[in-house]
Design an enzyme around this catalytic site. Sequence first.
Site, PDB file in Angstrom:
ATOM      1  N   GLY A  55     -42.735  19.894 -15.377  1.00 54.96           N
ATOM      2  CA  GLY A  55     -41.565  19.747 -16.233  1.00 54.96           C
ATOM      3  C   GLY A  55     -40.718  20.985 -16.477  1.00 54.96           C
ATOM      4  O   GLY A  55     -39.532  20.879 -16.751  1.00 54.96           O
ATOM      5  N   GLU A 109     -42.598  26.129 -21.281  1.00 53.17           N
ATOM      6  CA  GLU A 109     -42.943  24.708 -21.242  1.00 53.17           C
ATOM      7  C   GLU A 109     -41.689  23.880 -21.469  1.00 53.17           C
ATOM      8  O   GLU A 109     -40.751  24.319 -22.138  1.00 53.17           O
ATOM      9  CB  GLU A 109     -44.003  24.469 -22.336  1.00 53.17           C
ATOM     10  CG  GLU A 109     -44.499  23.077 -22.543  1.00 53.17           C
ATOM     11  CD  GLU A 109     -45.174  22.422 -21.351  1.00 53.17           C
ATOM     12  OE1 GLU A 109     -44.495  22.247 -20.324  1.00 53.17           O
ATOM     13  OE2 GLU A 109     -46.355  22.050 -21.478  1.00 53.17           O
ATOM     14  N   ASP A 113     -44.876  18.417 -27.789  1.00 57.85           N
ATOM     15  CA  ASP A 113     -44.827  17.178 -28.566  1.00 57.85           C
ATOM     16  C   ASP A 113     -45.951  17.249 -29.614  1.00 57.85           C
ATOM     17  O   ASP A 113     -45.789  17.905 -30.637  1.00 57.85           O
ATOM     18  CB  ASP A 113     -44.975  16.017 -27.567  1.00 57.85           C
ATOM     19  CG  ASP A 113     -44.789  14.635 -28.180  1.00 57.85           C
ATOM     20  OD1 ASP A 113     -44.098  14.515 -29.192  1.00 57.85           O
ATOM     21  OD2 ASP A 113     -45.343  13.668 -27.636  1.00 57.85           O
ATOM     22  N   LYS A 141     -40.808  19.046 -30.889  1.00 57.55           N
ATOM     23  CA  LYS A 141     -40.713  17.886 -31.781  1.00 57.55           C
ATOM     24  C   LYS A 141     -41.505  18.179 -33.050  1.00 57.55           C
ATOM     25  O   LYS A 141     -42.710  17.908 -33.106  1.00 57.55           O
ATOM     26  CB  LYS A 141     -41.297  16.640 -31.092  1.00 57.55           C
ATOM     27  CG  LYS A 141     -40.505  16.112 -29.906  1.00 57.55           C
ATOM     28  CD  LYS A 141     -41.149  14.833 -29.349  1.00 57.55           C
ATOM     29  CE  LYS A 141     -40.348  14.237 -28.201  1.00 57.55           C
ATOM     30  NZ  LYS A 141     -41.008  13.062 -27.583  1.00 57.55           N
ATOM     31  N   PHE A 162     -37.925   9.695 -27.253  1.00 55.29           N
ATOM     32  CA  PHE A 162     -38.357  10.022 -25.894  1.00 55.29           C
ATOM     33  C   PHE A 162     -37.146  10.411 -25.065  1.00 55.29           C
ATOM     34  O   PHE A 162     -36.173   9.670 -24.978  1.00 55.29           O
ATOM     35  CB  PHE A 162     -39.077   8.832 -25.255  1.00 55.29           C
ATOM     36  CG  PHE A 162     -39.694   9.182 -23.931  1.00 55.29           C
ATOM     37  CD1 PHE A 162     -40.937   9.797 -23.873  1.00 55.29           C
ATOM     38  CD2 PHE A 162     -39.020   8.930 -22.745  1.00 55.29           C
ATOM     39  CE1 PHE A 162     -41.505  10.153 -22.658  1.00 55.29           C
ATOM     40  CE2 PHE A 162     -39.580   9.283 -21.513  1.00 55.29           C
ATOM     41  CZ  PHE A 162     -40.823   9.886 -21.471  1.00 55.29           C
ATOM     42  N   ILE A 163     -37.200  11.590 -24.447  1.00 55.95           N
ATOM     43  CA  ILE A 163     -36.061  12.090 -23.681  1.00 55.95           C
ATOM     44  C   ILE A 163     -36.430  12.333 -22.214  1.00 55.95           C
ATOM     45  O   ILE A 163     -37.603  12.535 -21.886  1.00 55.95           O
ATOM     46  CB  ILE A 163     -35.495  13.395 -24.289  1.00 55.95           C
ATOM     47  CG1 ILE A 163     -36.588  14.478 -24.374  1.00 55.95           C
ATOM     48  CG2 ILE A 163     -34.889  13.127 -25.664  1.00 55.95           C
ATOM     49  CD1 ILE A 163     -36.065  15.850 -24.773  1.00 55.95           C
ATOM     50  N   ASP A 169     -39.396  13.930 -17.389  1.00 52.67           N
ATOM     51  CA  ASP A 169     -39.430  12.683 -16.621  1.00 52.67           C
ATOM     52  C   ASP A 169     -39.828  11.480 -17.463  1.00 52.67           C
ATOM     53  O   ASP A 169     -40.445  11.610 -18.519  1.00 52.67           O
ATOM     54  CB  ASP A 169     -40.455  12.801 -15.489  1.00 52.67           C
ATOM     55  CG  ASP A 169     -41.888  12.803 -16.022  1.00 52.67           C
ATOM     56  OD1 ASP A 169     -42.221  13.693 -16.826  1.00 52.67           O
ATOM     57  OD2 ASP A 169     -42.661  11.888 -15.658  1.00 52.67           O
ATOM     58  N   ARG A 175     -36.104  13.794 -13.663  1.00 48.68           N
ATOM     59  CA  ARG A 175     -36.212  15.260 -13.797  1.00 48.68           C
ATOM     60  C   ARG A 175     -34.979  16.003 -13.301  1.00 48.68           C
ATOM     61  O   ARG A 175     -34.694  17.115 -13.717  1.00 48.68           O
ATOM     62  CB  ARG A 175     -37.416  15.787 -12.995  1.00 48.68           C
ATOM     63  CG  ARG A 175     -38.775  15.304 -13.463  1.00 48.68           C
ATOM     64  CD  ARG A 175     -39.872  16.126 -12.767  1.00 48.68           C
ATOM     65  NE  ARG A 175     -41.193  15.512 -12.862  1.00 48.68           N
ATOM     66  CZ  ARG A 175     -42.027  15.673 -13.894  1.00 48.68           C
ATOM     67  NH1 ARG A 175     -41.674  16.414 -14.903  1.00 48.68           N
ATOM     68  NH2 ARG A 175     -43.214  15.091 -13.885  1.00 48.68           N
TER      69      ARG A 175
HETATM   70  P1  IMP Z   1     -48.142  16.982 -25.986  1.00 50.62           P
HETATM   71  O1  IMP Z   1     -48.235  15.753 -26.850  1.00 50.62           O
HETATM   72  O2  IMP Z   1     -47.518  18.137 -26.721  1.00 50.62           O
HETATM   73  O3  IMP Z   1     -49.496  17.327 -25.394  1.00 50.62           O
HETATM   74  O4  IMP Z   1     -47.168  16.625 -24.787  1.00 50.62           O
HETATM   75  C1  IMP Z   1     -47.696  16.246 -23.573  1.00 50.62           C
HETATM   76  C2  IMP Z   1     -46.678  16.034 -22.513  1.00 50.62           C
HETATM   77  O5  IMP Z   1     -46.025  14.816 -22.776  1.00 50.62           O
HETATM   78  C3  IMP Z   1     -45.553  17.042 -22.364  1.00 50.62           C
HETATM   79  O6  IMP Z   1     -45.910  18.187 -21.644  1.00 50.62           O
HETATM   80  C4  IMP Z   1     -44.572  16.205 -21.576  1.00 50.62           C
HETATM   81  O7  IMP Z   1     -44.924  16.210 -20.221  1.00 50.62           O
HETATM   82  C5  IMP Z   1     -44.795  14.831 -22.152  1.00 50.62           C
HETATM   83  N1  IMP Z   1     -43.743  14.484 -23.144  1.00 50.62           N
HETATM   84  C6  IMP Z   1     -43.819  14.545 -24.486  1.00 50.62           C
HETATM   85  N2  IMP Z   1     -42.673  14.111 -25.049  1.00 50.62           N
HETATM   86  C7  IMP Z   1     -41.860  13.787 -24.007  1.00 50.62           C
HETATM   87  C8  IMP Z   1     -40.512  13.275 -23.927  1.00 50.62           C
HETATM   88  O8  IMP Z   1     -39.807  13.033 -24.920  1.00 50.62           O
HETATM   89  N3  IMP Z   1     -40.033  13.067 -22.667  1.00 50.62           N
HETATM   90  C9  IMP Z   1     -40.747  13.325 -21.538  1.00 50.62           C
HETATM   91  N4  IMP Z   1     -41.998  13.801 -21.569  1.00 50.62           N
HETATM   92  C10 IMP Z   1     -42.543  14.031 -22.798  1.00 50.62           C
HETATM   93 MG    MG Z   2     -45.017  18.659 -19.301  1.00 48.96          MG
END
Ligand code: IMP
Ligand code: MG
Length: 187
Positions: A55, A109, A113, A141, A162-163, A169, A175
């Site tokens: 990403g 990164e 999220d 977020k 969700f973006i 992606d 992407r």
């Molecule tokens: P985490 O919840 O911080 O572990 O996020 C895990 C992964 O979810 C991120 O690295 C992204 O690859 C994916 N992700 C989280 N939110 C989004 C979004 O809004 N769009 C696309 N991918 C997301």
């Molecule tokens: Mg990622």
Amino acid sequence: MADNNTMKIHDREFRVMIPAAEIEAAIDRLAARLNADYAARAAVQPPLFLGVLNGAFMFVAELMRHIEFHCEISFVKLASYSGTGSTGKVSELIGLKNNIEGRDVIILEDIVDTGESMEHLLRSLAGHRPASVEIATLFFKPGAFTRDFPVKYRALEIGNEFIVGFGLDYNELGRNFKDIYVVADDK
Ligand code: IMP
Ligand code: MG
């Protein structure tokens, strides 16, 4: 693809939420902070930027065009899978070739999220004994973040939507788009 402002990816409709110019301006501001914070240290030992694949590729490319100190740039990938043993979730760092012991590391990164995947990365990096580790993320977020490690550099903060676009992606598509799109249907 429908028109200039909306597009379909797989089964979902998306519309433009943040135009490219706004994203680039936010990355430019973040680069200015990094330039101020790292220039002196970089003159002694260039820090290592560590982009997280897939990403972060577009964020890394755009950010680097504005970084003015000497630095190394490398990429890692985090493989997570469910283990069969009692440890449950196992994560492995793929591609860390650089010796980061005693180095200043800046993780790049696309989005933080919940913070779960970043926590895994921080844990694996700590085993390599870097001098410092900071996180620079294109998107953060705050409403979804459940961890307590500091995320010092955030280009843009968004809600829990969700973006896609600018490296992010939806099931591997989206992407390549320069604007950020948000889900526009209510499935
Ligand atoms: P985490 O919840 O911080 O572990 O996020 C895990 C992964 O979810 C991120 O690295 C992204 O690859 C994916 N992700 C989280 N939110 C989004 C979004 O809004 N769009 C696309 N991918 C997301
Ligand atoms: Mg990622």
